[in-house]
Scaffold this active site. Sequence first.
Site, PDB file in Angstrom:
ATOM      1  N   ASP A 241     -17.239   3.552  -1.212  1.00  0.00           N
ATOM      2  CA  ASP A 241     -17.056   2.747  -0.012  1.00  0.00           C
ATOM      3  C   ASP A 241     -15.863   1.833  -0.254  1.00  0.00           C
ATOM      4  O   ASP A 241     -15.130   1.985  -1.234  1.00  0.00           O
ATOM      5  CB  ASP A 241     -18.339   1.954   0.281  1.00  0.00           C
ATOM      6  CG  ASP A 241     -18.555   1.745   1.780  1.00  0.00           C
ATOM      7  OD1 ASP A 241     -17.592   1.313   2.444  1.00  0.00           O
ATOM      8  OD2 ASP A 241     -19.671   2.015   2.260  1.00  0.00           O
ATOM      9  N   ASP A 242     -15.663   0.851   0.638  1.00  0.00           N
ATOM     10  CA  ASP A 242     -14.533  -0.060   0.477  1.00  0.00           C
ATOM     11  C   ASP A 242     -14.657  -0.911  -0.782  1.00  0.00           C
ATOM     12  O   ASP A 242     -13.655  -1.379  -1.326  1.00  0.00           O
ATOM     13  CB  ASP A 242     -14.414  -0.975   1.696  1.00  0.00           C
ATOM     14  CG  ASP A 242     -13.950  -0.204   2.927  1.00  0.00           C
ATOM     15  OD1 ASP A 242     -13.314   0.848   2.753  1.00  0.00           O
ATOM     16  OD2 ASP A 242     -14.226  -0.656   4.051  1.00  0.00           O
TER      17      ASP A 242
ATOM     18  N   CYS B 271       0.816  -1.214   0.000  1.00  0.00           N
ATOM     19  CA  CYS B 271       0.000   0.000   0.000  1.00  0.00           C
ATOM     20  C   CYS B 271       0.847   1.260   0.000  1.00  0.00           C
ATOM     21  O   CYS B 271       0.346   2.350  -0.270  1.00  0.00           O
ATOM     22  CB  CYS B 271      -0.950  -0.001   1.196  1.00  0.00           C
ATOM     23  SG  CYS B 271      -2.421  -1.015   0.915  1.00  0.00           S
TER      24      CYS B 271
ATOM     25  N   ASP C  77     -13.742 -12.450 -29.711  1.00  0.00           N
ATOM     26  CA  ASP C  77     -13.133 -11.221 -30.233  1.00  0.00           C
ATOM     27  C   ASP C  77     -11.672 -11.497 -30.553  1.00  0.00           C
ATOM     28  O   ASP C  77     -10.983 -12.231 -29.844  1.00  0.00           O
ATOM     29  CB  ASP C  77     -13.285 -10.053 -29.262  1.00  0.00           C
ATOM     30  CG  ASP C  77     -12.639 -10.295 -27.914  1.00  0.00           C
ATOM     31  OD1 ASP C  77     -12.610 -11.461 -27.469  1.00  0.00           O
ATOM     32  OD2 ASP C  77     -12.175  -9.325 -27.290  1.00  0.00           O
TER      33      ASP C  77
ATOM     34  N   ASP D 106     -14.665  -8.706 -24.886  1.00  0.00           N
ATOM     35  CA  ASP D 106     -14.971 -10.063 -24.420  1.00  0.00           C
ATOM     36  C   ASP D 106     -16.441 -10.200 -24.033  1.00  0.00           C
ATOM     37  O   ASP D 106     -17.075 -11.235 -24.282  1.00  0.00           O
ATOM     38  CB  ASP D 106     -14.096 -10.416 -23.211  1.00  0.00           C
ATOM     39  CG  ASP D 106     -12.657 -10.695 -23.600  1.00  0.00           C
ATOM     40  OD1 ASP D 106     -12.433 -11.162 -24.729  1.00  0.00           O
ATOM     41  OD2 ASP D 106     -11.761 -10.432 -22.785  1.00  0.00           O
TER      42      ASP D 106
ATOM     43  N   HIS E 235      -8.307   1.082  -8.739  1.00  0.00           N
ATOM     44  CA  HIS E 235      -7.092   1.163  -7.930  1.00  0.00           C
ATOM     45  C   HIS E 235      -6.000   1.809  -8.768  1.00  0.00           C
ATOM     46  O   HIS E 235      -5.875   1.541  -9.971  1.00  0.00           O
ATOM     47  CB  HIS E 235      -6.640  -0.228  -7.492  1.00  0.00           C
ATOM     48  CG  HIS E 235      -5.372  -0.206  -6.694  1.00  0.00           C
ATOM     49  ND1 HIS E 235      -5.345   0.087  -5.351  1.00  0.00           N
ATOM     50  CD2 HIS E 235      -4.080  -0.417  -7.057  1.00  0.00           C
ATOM     51  CE1 HIS E 235      -4.096   0.050  -4.916  1.00  0.00           C
ATOM     52  NE2 HIS E 235      -3.305  -0.258  -5.933  1.00  0.00           N
ATOM     53  N   THR E 236      -5.199   2.670  -8.132  1.00  0.00           N
ATOM     54  CA  THR E 236      -4.061   3.291  -8.802  1.00  0.00           C
ATOM     55  C   THR E 236      -2.826   3.130  -7.933  1.00  0.00           C
ATOM     56  O   THR E 236      -2.891   3.280  -6.708  1.00  0.00           O
ATOM     57  CB  THR E 236      -4.307   4.795  -9.046  1.00  0.00           C
ATOM     58  OG1 THR E 236      -4.706   5.408  -7.820  1.00  0.00           O
ATOM     59  CG2 THR E 236      -5.383   5.015 -10.086  1.00  0.00           C
TER      60      THR E 236
ATOM     61  N   LYS F 223       0.717   3.098  -3.342  1.00  0.00           N
ATOM     62  CA  LYS F 223      -0.513   3.684  -3.865  1.00  0.00           C
ATOM     63  C   LYS F 223      -0.282   5.146  -4.233  1.00  0.00           C
ATOM     64  O   LYS F 223       0.540   5.839  -3.634  1.00  0.00           O
ATOM     65  CB  LYS F 223      -1.637   3.588  -2.827  1.00  0.00           C
ATOM     66  CG  LYS F 223      -2.110   2.170  -2.553  1.00  0.00           C
ATOM     67  CD  LYS F 223      -3.244   2.133  -1.558  1.00  0.00           C
ATOM     68  CE  LYS F 223      -4.511   2.709  -2.136  1.00  0.00           C
ATOM     69  NZ  LYS F 223      -5.681   2.477  -1.255  1.00  0.00           N
TER      70      LYS F 223
END
Length: 751
Positions: free
Chosen positions: A445-446, A413, A624, A486, A537-538, A416
């Site tokens: 939220d989470d 983490c 595809d 897909d 997420h980044t 991040k």
Amino acid sequence: MQSVPVIKDLVLLGGGHSHIAVLKSFGMRPIPGVRLTLISRDIETAYSGMLPGLIAGHYSFDRAHIDLVPLARFAGARFFHDEVTGIDPVARTVALLNRPPVSYDVLSVNTGSTPSIHEVDGAGDHAVPVKPINRFLGHWENLRQRIDEYDAGARIGVVGGGTGGVELCLAVHHALTTQPNPPEGFSLELLTADGEILQEHPRSVARRFRRILYERGIEVHVDTRVTRVTPNTLVDAAGREFRFHEILWVTQAGAPPWLAGSGIEVDERGFMLVNDHLQSQSHANVFGAGDVVAMATTPRPKAGVFAVRQGRPLTKNLRRYLLKKPLTRYRPQRRFLKLVSSGDRYAVASRGPWSAEGRWVWRWKDWIDSRFMEKYQVLPEMAPMDKGPEIPAPLQDPAIIDAADDDMRCGGCGAKVSADVLAAALAEIDSAPRDDVVVGLEAPDDAAMIAVPADRLSVLSVDGFRPMIDDPWLFGRITANHCLGDVYAMGAEPQVAMTMATLPVWPEDKLVDELRQMLLGALHVFDQEGVALVGGHTGEGAELTLGFTVTGLIEPDRALRKSALRAGDLLVLTKPLGTGTLLAADMRGRVHGRWLKAAIESMLLSCRTAGTVFRAHEAHACTDITGFGLAGHLLEMLGETTLGALIELDALPVLPGALETVEAGILSTLQPKNERFAAQVDASAEDRDRGEYGLLFDPQTAGGLLAGVPRDTVQSCVTELKARGYPETVVIGEIEDAGDWRRRIRLRTAS
């Protein structure tokens, strides 16, 4: 890969004659930490000196144009194909017609001028302006096709008696009189508000061209100021009417309308005022050159020669401003060589009061123009640097440099991206609402919460990659479209998406802008497809990457599985092949801009409607075509069955330029791994030498759908697909019982 942090953004507006010099210089000698971005309405920029020769038929399109895509690649510059609509010098952003604003630290404007056609009532509706040049070329081809339709002989009027008007008039005359089956009875007339043509030249030049125009039978009307244009009619200030079938407009150019409202100081005609450093009078970080600017202390006429000569001092001062050095003065010459062509490989030269004419002058002009073009059309191979480049001291930000070089940066983490960056990047993100999104970005939220109807199954897919192009907004759009493929291949309806992004260690404002551009590009696609972005997420990483997980819904008995092919099915492909080789060619600076444009348009084409059409026409199986190429994905469809595929090599749809790049040996880095599928392809030696064979293994980004369709519905299926936005759709082969085949795919050619 971006190994050096982006510290400053230098944005170039327009691919004019000055900016191509800037690009070439930065390609030869970049400034580490400075990122270039070229924004241009045109992919190929016409050289004004060769336009008359192009119209007359002496030059091909490619010879008279500079392709900005390989030039930008050589310069290490991002290329954004769009049109400027405004500048905000306070926010330091450029507004564009089709995409979010682009940020800059230093800005340079070389967009050229616009036709003053709207200053005359009706001219915008009933006359064809010569600028922008590339748009005029399309009008010119249409005019040539129409001209034979006029029974009494076409009458063509050219408004403007300056160099551009005279050269265009004579070039049109030469083109029409020397083409096969020249039109009969056509006439050309030249109209000017001045008392004589070519007022910007010595009188001897005007006399020479008066004679030439007379010899060609071209009538000249002086002191004829056009005040109104109606269909096929010019009306002058004296009320006289001149009737024409075609009207071409080559009067004095005007400033782009968006410039006056930008807050940057302009002159009384709306051109950007610059000082002797080619720097804005009002904003020190804004520069300009060419027809779009007006020199405050040394005014000069609008002429291509100045834009060409301003390239070097503009480049020098952009470098010096970025490196916080004193700027140098630009001193425009008072006298310069003028070479004006007369349509037929003949030209007139002048400098000061001296003038001369002849075919030798045209050869001289051709030599000068060709030598200039070669500098930007034939680019040198740059040797790799022995070590990583160092950011110059004036650009260094110790915190960023230390962070980028820190081999002990945290994982987990600790890697991040900061909350401040995320908050700023997400400030403009407004995802499409869906009733089945219980918890999403509007109240994060989470985890996101999504409702799934009792009679539906969830369809989940994930994909992503590092950028295949340098435009973050387009990259976001292509990635989102690719990741939806897909879901559409299974006949499902996409519901929500979550992002996974990796960002390099850059200054915070650069990270915010890059992430925002990518997400806005993705949202452009998701909003059109009715998909809600609900989270993501980044994190930090060595290079930029972007991906999405996509969740969709489908009725349990309506899924299109890739492994459900049946003997007798015909194979239908909805998009042409070739994105892998074309993107590889772009990385090497070996792709034509128009080829890359076609590839991008293909990658942006959604597969949503195609999936719906295949289901409606009772397709048995679908997938595809992406990273494993056509051969790899077709083998996945054949799976463990006893079926085989007979492929018509001549039927494969191919993107423009893809055969040329494959045959030149320019292949994706994944291609050699995909070629392991060749062990299951039965092909003759002749077929293996063809470019189409290589494209069987070309990895596709956001490729088309490949489906097995029953023979009795295939014709209506293909017809509907073409009508609904997939014009390249084609039957490429059929499925057969292959119990006795040695290989699963057989190739067949017309020969």
